[in-house]
Enzyme design. Structure first.
Site, PDB file in Angstrom:
ATOM      1  N   LYS A 141      -7.361  -0.958   9.648  1.00  0.00           N
ATOM      2  CA  LYS A 141      -8.674  -1.220  10.263  1.00  0.00           C
ATOM      3  C   LYS A 141      -8.547  -1.977  11.579  1.00  0.00           C
ATOM      4  CE  LYS A 141      -7.897  -4.158   6.648  1.00  0.00           C
ATOM      5  NZ  LYS A 141      -7.271  -3.820   5.371  1.00  0.00           N
ATOM      6  N   ASP A 193     -11.343  -9.588   9.696  1.00  0.00           N
ATOM      7  CA  ASP A 193     -11.075  -8.387   8.912  1.00  0.00           C
ATOM      8  C   ASP A 193     -12.387  -7.674   8.554  1.00  0.00           C
ATOM      9  OD1 ASP A 193      -9.262  -6.739   7.027  1.00  0.00           O
ATOM     10  OD2 ASP A 193     -10.807  -7.528   5.684  1.00  0.00           O
ATOM     11  N   VAL A 235       0.837  -1.205   0.000  1.00  0.00           N
ATOM     12  CA  VAL A 235       0.000   0.000   0.000  1.00  0.00           C
ATOM     13  C   VAL A 235       0.874   1.258   0.000  1.00  0.00           C
ATOM     14  CG1 VAL A 235      -1.829   1.251   1.188  1.00  0.00           C
ATOM     15  CG2 VAL A 235      -1.879  -1.235   1.124  1.00  0.00           C
ATOM     16  N   GLY A 280     -11.328  -0.667   0.357  1.00  0.00           N
ATOM     17  CA  GLY A 280     -10.210  -0.398  -0.567  1.00  0.00           C
ATOM     18  C   GLY A 280     -10.401   0.910  -1.308  1.00  0.00           C
ATOM     19  N   GLY A 338      -1.207 -15.458  -4.426  1.00  0.00           N
ATOM     20  CA  GLY A 338      -0.990 -14.195  -3.712  1.00  0.00           C
ATOM     21  C   GLY A 338      -2.282 -13.464  -3.365  1.00  0.00           C
ATOM     22  N   GLU A 380      -3.396 -14.371   2.265  1.00  0.00           N
ATOM     23  CA  GLU A 380      -2.203 -14.308   3.111  1.00  0.00           C
ATOM     24  C   GLU A 380      -1.769 -15.722   3.518  1.00  0.00           C
ATOM     25  OE1 GLU A 380      -0.928 -11.328   4.312  1.00  0.00           O
ATOM     26  OE2 GLU A 380      -2.475  -9.998   3.540  1.00  0.00           O
ATOM     27  N   LYS A 424     -13.856  -3.811   9.755  1.00  0.00           N
ATOM     28  CA  LYS A 424     -14.419  -2.797   8.852  1.00  0.00           C
ATOM     29  C   LYS A 424     -15.841  -2.426   9.266  1.00  0.00           C
ATOM     30  CE  LYS A 424     -11.383  -4.359   5.156  1.00  0.00           C
ATOM     31  NZ  LYS A 424     -11.222  -5.389   4.093  1.00  0.00           N
ATOM     32  N   GLY A 445      -5.766  -4.087  -2.907  1.00  0.00           N
ATOM     33  CA  GLY A 445      -4.848  -3.936  -4.041  1.00  0.00           C
ATOM     34  C   GLY A 445      -4.017  -2.682  -3.901  1.00  0.00           C
TER      35      GLY A 445
END
Lengths: 435, 435
Positions: A104, A200, A14, A133, A186, A189, A204, A301
């Site tokens: 987050k 996750d 990022v 994102g 990829g 994780e 959020k 991304g």
């Protein structure tokens, strides 16, 4: 032309996405903001040298170099995790820097402390990239839908989980196999727990609920279930019933209390969230004024996240230039209006359910299960039985009418201890056609 | 608590929607903005009295009462049409008022004059409700996607046209009949020309292109075709081919020149825009940083539009309170960076086409048409022939591979004058799977 200086802590995916975005969009940002956004310093403990296109940018291993640089206006934390990210953010704020983070996990755990520190120092906290994102969902909620009581939030907010469910749906591949493929490509994780177990997504949801309702929601408020128990057979039967299985974050606002839950959900094919495949995210709000709004886009991304962080940079730069810091409160409501949430107990939830029971193939099993469901007022809408082969267990799938979660849990507890019940029963909540 | 005063000109559906929104959301807006938004005056030439819930609000028949009231900060024009809306807006600006309008016809015709006047007087122009009803699309484009070169805009931006096409698709009802029903239900205007002929969509596309690209685009730049020639048979065959027919606004950004077109379009079923039914809008952007983003929601309606106008009120109120007027330029780019557009000629468009020829049932017709298509390098992907009954014309439907619009037009001109060609050929452009 005036200059706004940015320092980035963390030059991972990022961080590089933001640096690239600021470089590629430099002229466009100038034309829109009326000032130059200059990436001055990057701090990263592992990075030995910056790519040559960042020739004028200083690289340091010491984040303190960024906080203490009087030229730097905005500090962007992109290392992730709780520490040292939290300490860095608080130090940056203490030094009077505006901060931006995509973290987050941190915001949904220690957000209150960070936002209060920022208010005390009158600096901004940007966190557009922490949810959805590249989708400008935080801004939409804080500003575009400002004149709404948000009645509900529903969303696909984790691209990895959605990618896995989409692959399972398209190819009938089992969960573990798709996960392995996704890791090799990829898309997932090495430790996929946060993504597939719903954590996750819950981070959020906590952030969205906070700014939607003006409540200090954190990760501990969210009820969380992941997708690792879903099998291709569930996806197939769901499809026959007219549903796609999605990992949803759901919050209905009941006024006195608010739902806060993340779990696999049967979504009717007619619902837009059912159409969102691959690694994309979709976030749906119902507001009392606007009715239904859905925002769709890439949930992760390098460049999409760079787009969102750069939007925060532009927003804060504009506030610096027009001397209007905290023009919009970080959490949408004025800090003194924020209150503590009352979370609806899961036991009070009422919805239709999908149950999958793994049972031995013997007479009387259906009757035993049906009797227990009936005892708890769980009325059956349809039943599908799937034979797995000779001497194999049988899948007994039940779709119920609306039932209360407390009754469902009591029924599951009784069914689970039947001799004929060979595995933990699976339950998936069904989203109503009008939800 | 500080007070920001609002005056509304035009107490029709949207005006009442805004008044209701400000009333219902008063406390929420206070908690978010930190000031009271007060509706002080409504001007309407036809309204005899305001509903009792607006007891403290002044009603006047004279818009000048609003411009000249020193207490009023923000003037909201909601009468629609060009005049007297334009004069009112310019007078309000001249009197130093911030202005808000939902008037896409006006902005896409005389926007430049209005925006320049506002810059000269350093006041704001809010127009969130001019595109996409309640969807916060203007803010997303100006702020959320600020760090993007917008590569393309594609959208369903007219709820009436989408409702009509959706009804035709679901029930196979002819266009004229659905339109009549929609008019009876109040979903379509008595004069539906703007909606069904694509003019309203074009107004909105002009506004989006202006802020997406920093180009002074107006309605005269847009190539427009409506949906009145579409018949249920086209929808049926489209479905067989894997497409839904939608009235789309499309702009691809080629850098030196930009496309600007509104026309019925075959949208692949896999595209999210194909799934948007009823009176809803969906607007899709591709940006170089963010990739694909789609915003979905109600494109019209009293309260959804009220939500968008109220968001503008909140935005401007925040700028007034923090003394940061024109913090974000009205058109997203700094005024001196705005340039004139070069519009791609329609003749240069290359896409696949759907053609419907109405021909007499006689030998040699197919050969004649195929010969003309071949002569212009229009290669056929598939052909469907629909008999309409004995002694009736025949529909010959051709789906082409990619062809250039100039060649298509030349071929149509030759086919149209064939003796066997009994009606104007219909062509519908096909959206590529990767568009």
């Amino acid at each position: 032309m005036k200059e706004i200086c940015v320092g980035i802590i963390g030059f991972g995916t990022v961080g590089r996405g933001l640096a690239e975005t600021l470089r590629i969009q430099q002229e466009r940002l100038e034309a829109r903001i009326g000032a130059t956004i200059r990436l001055k310093t990057v701090a990263d403990i592992a990075c030995k040298s910056l790519p040559e296109e960042f020739a004028g940018v200083t690289l340091t291993q010491n984040a303190t170099d960024i906080f203490t640089d009087p030229e730097i206006d905005i500090v962007v934390e992109l290392i992730g995790g709780i520490e040292p990210a939290k300490t860095f953010l608080l130090q940056a704020i203490e030094n009077g820097k505006h901060v931006i983070t995509a973290n987050k996990a941190l915001l949904s755990t220690h957000g209150k402390e960070i936002f209060e520190a920022a208010v005390a120092k009158n600096v901004e906290v940007g966190f557009e990239a922490s949810v959805g994102g590249g989708i400008p969902v935080i801004k939409a909620l804080k500003e575009g839908l400002v004149a709404n009581r948000i009645n509900s939030i529903k969303g696909i907010m984790n691209g990895t989980a959605n990618y896995i469910l989409s692959q399972m749906t398209e190819h009938g591949t089992p969960f573990a196999e798709v996960l392995k493929e996704a890791q090799e490509l990829g898309f997932a994780e090495a430790d996929p727990t946060y993504d597939v177990e719903g954590v996750d997504t819950a981070h959020k949801l906590a952030i969205l609920m906070t700014i939607a309702y003006g409540l200090n929601v954190n990760i501990d408020h969210i009820n969380i279930e992941g997708i690792s128990s879903i099998e291709p057979v569930d996806i197939d039967i769901a499809r026959e019933f007219g549903f796609a299985i999605k990992l949803l974050a759901i919050s209905n606002n009941h006024g006195d209390n608010v739902e806060a839950r993340v779990h696999p959900t049967m979504v009717p094919h007619s619902h837009m969230l059912a159409t969102i495949g691959g690694a994309f995210n979709g976030i749906h709000f119902n507001g009392d004024t606007v009715t239904d709004v859905l925002l769709y886009g890439p949930g992760a991304g390098m460049m999409p996240t760079g787009s969102a962080v750069a939007a925060d940079v532009a927003d804060i730069a504009r506030n610096i230039l027009s001397d209007s810091v905290n023009r919009v409160p970080a959490l949408s409501y004025q800090p003194e209006r924020m209150t503590a949430p009352v979370i609806t107990p899961m036991s009070e939830l009422v919805c239709a359910y999908y149950f999958r029971f793994t049972v031995s193939s013997e007479p009387g099993v259906l009757a035993a299960i049906a009797t227990i469901l009936g005892k708890y007022n769980i009325s059956v809408q349809s039943i599908v039985q799937k034979e797995l082969g000779e001497d194999q267990p049988v899948y007994l799938v039940v779709r119920s009418h609306d039932a209360q979660e407390s009754a469902v849990n009591a029924a599951m507890a009784e069914i689970r201890v039947l001799d004929a019940c060979l595995a933990e029963p699976l339950k998936i909540r069904i989203l109503g056609a009008n939800d």
